[in-house]
Design an enzyme around this catalytic site. Sequence first.
Site, short mmCIF file in Angstrom:
data_model
loop_
_atom_site.label_atom_id
_atom_site.label_comp_id
_atom_site.label_asym_id
_atom_site.label_seq_id
_atom_site.Cartn_x
_atom_site.Cartn_y
_atom_site.Cartn_z
N ARG A 32 0.82 -1.22 0.00
CA ARG A 32 0.00 0.00 0.00
C ARG A 32 0.85 1.26 0.00
O ARG A 32 0.51 2.24 -0.68
CB ARG A 32 -0.96 0.00 1.19
CG ARG A 32 -2.05 -1.06 1.07
CD ARG A 32 -2.93 -1.11 2.29
NE ARG A 32 -2.11 -1.46 3.45
CZ ARG A 32 -2.36 -1.07 4.69
NH1 ARG A 32 -3.39 -0.30 4.96
NH2 ARG A 32 -1.56 -1.44 5.68
N ASN A 50 -6.40 -2.35 2.71
CA ASN A 50 -6.44 -3.78 2.97
C ASN A 50 -7.89 -4.23 3.10
O ASN A 50 -8.70 -3.56 3.74
CB ASN A 50 -5.71 -4.11 4.29
CG ASN A 50 -4.22 -4.19 4.13
OD1 ASN A 50 -3.68 -4.29 3.03
ND2 ASN A 50 -3.52 -4.12 5.25
#
Length: 103
Positions: A32, A50
Amino acid sequence: MTDERLTSVAGGPTVVRFTARVCGRVQGVGFRDYVRTRARRLGLVGSATNVSDGTVEVIAEGAVAACQELARLLVTGHTPGRTDRVELLWRSAQGNLVGFRRT
């Protein structure tokens, strides 16, 4: 992406949005942060999040070429971790995103 609806209008860049579900070993490996850094460099807004099933959802909005470049990076798998599959959904921009967040 060759969809004619996403070509330039009046000589300027068309703004689009895409959502990507990235499957593989993409949680807990810096994925990320990588996406956020690349997206910001490309001038995109959105998020990398997530998901409870172990995937990461990426939402990005901006100029067509910049979105295509981020999508290419996701699909080619040159990211932290391991990308097994990327599902992409392209749409018109909604204009309701600010910055690029890692959530």
